[in-house]
Design a protein around this motif. Structure first.
Motif, short mmCIF file in Angstrom:
data_model
loop_
_atom_site.label_atom_id
_atom_site.label_comp_id
_atom_site.label_asym_id
_atom_site.label_seq_id
_atom_site.Cartn_x
_atom_site.Cartn_y
_atom_site.Cartn_z
N UNK A 71 0.85 -1.19 0.00
CA UNK A 71 0.00 0.00 0.00
C UNK A 71 0.88 1.24 0.00
N UNK A 72 0.49 2.22 -0.81
CA UNK A 72 1.25 3.46 -0.91
C UNK A 72 0.40 4.61 -0.38
N UNK A 73 1.05 5.58 0.26
CA UNK A 73 0.34 6.75 0.76
C UNK A 73 0.64 8.00 -0.06
N UNK A 74 1.21 7.79 -1.24
CA UNK A 74 1.54 8.91 -2.13
C UNK A 74 1.43 8.43 -3.58
N UNK A 75 1.23 9.37 -4.49
CA UNK A 75 1.11 8.99 -5.90
C UNK A 75 2.42 8.40 -6.43
N UNK A 76 2.29 7.54 -7.42
CA UNK A 76 3.47 6.96 -8.06
C UNK A 76 3.60 7.52 -9.47
N UNK A 77 4.68 7.12 -10.12
CA UNK A 77 4.86 7.48 -11.52
C UNK A 77 3.87 6.71 -12.38
N UNK A 78 3.91 6.98 -13.67
CA UNK A 78 3.01 6.28 -14.59
C UNK A 78 3.29 4.78 -14.60
N UNK A 79 4.55 4.41 -14.32
CA UNK A 79 4.94 3.00 -14.26
C UNK A 79 5.61 2.73 -12.92
N UNK A 80 5.40 1.53 -12.38
CA UNK A 80 6.04 1.13 -11.13
C UNK A 80 6.95 -0.06 -11.43
N UNK A 81 8.23 0.14 -11.15
CA UNK A 81 9.23 -0.92 -11.33
C UNK A 81 9.64 -1.42 -9.96
N UNK A 82 9.37 -2.70 -9.72
CA UNK A 82 9.71 -3.32 -8.44
C UNK A 82 10.87 -4.28 -8.67
N UNK A 83 11.93 -4.09 -7.88
CA UNK A 83 13.09 -4.97 -7.97
C UNK A 83 13.12 -5.89 -6.75
N UNK A 84 13.30 -7.18 -7.00
CA UNK A 84 13.38 -8.14 -5.91
C UNK A 84 14.67 -7.95 -5.13
N UNK A 85 14.55 -7.89 -3.81
CA UNK A 85 15.69 -7.69 -2.93
C UNK A 85 15.95 -8.93 -2.06
N UNK A 86 15.25 -10.03 -2.33
CA UNK A 86 15.40 -11.24 -1.54
C UNK A 86 16.75 -11.92 -1.82
#
Length: 159
Positions: A71-86
């Protein structure tokens, strides 16, 4: 990128989401997801509306929202890039890949490029351990990433 949404707009749009889901069993998480889908994040003005509809305290709703990293409490960019940190992704070069992405975008984790095109977020396991290192762009999984493929992914997101 609209950084402020009128309280009346939040009330109307979030109210519609809340009303459509409040009779579900265990409605809080689905409502938070629905509101985030509606706005791209969960506006602070929506929390008291959720609390009142579900007969919860604002603190309970806020606690659940901040506990889950999705969940985010602020707007994001047009695209969201998530990088795995595991660990699996880190062991397969994920740290170097993350450094490369940060360099290409000119931002760090939890930031959005100045042009509003990409928000970069860390995630702790995308479930692609056998295809490490991995990322997710706008909900689409990508595995076995290399410097070349991550550069292409970033270029795609910047378009």
């Amino acid at each position: 990128m609209n950084l402020h949404i009128a309280a009346s707009d939040v009330a109307a749009r979030a109210g519609a989401v809340i009303d459509s889901m409040k009779s579900m069993e265990g409605p809080l998480l689905p409502i938070l997801h629905g509101i985030q889908e509606e706005f791209g994040y969960v506006p602070q003005d929506a929390l008291p509306l959720i609390a009142e509809a579900l007969n919860l305290s604002r603190a309970e709703v806020h606690g659940v929202m901040t506990f889950y990293h999705d969940y985010r409490d602020h707007p994001t960019g047009r695209h969201v890039l998530k990088l795995c940190r595991a660990e699996a992704c880190q062991s397969m070069g994920g740290d170097l890949l993350a450094d490369r992405v940060k360099q290409l975008l000119g931002i760090d984790f939890h930031q959005t490029t100045l042009d509003g095109s990409v928000t970069l977020e860390p995630v702790f396991c995308l479930g692609l351990c056998a295809c490490a290192p991995a990322a997710m762009l706008d909900g689409e999984l990508h595995g076995r990433l290399s410097n070349e493929s991550i550069s292409e992914l970033v270029a795609e997101a910047r378009r």
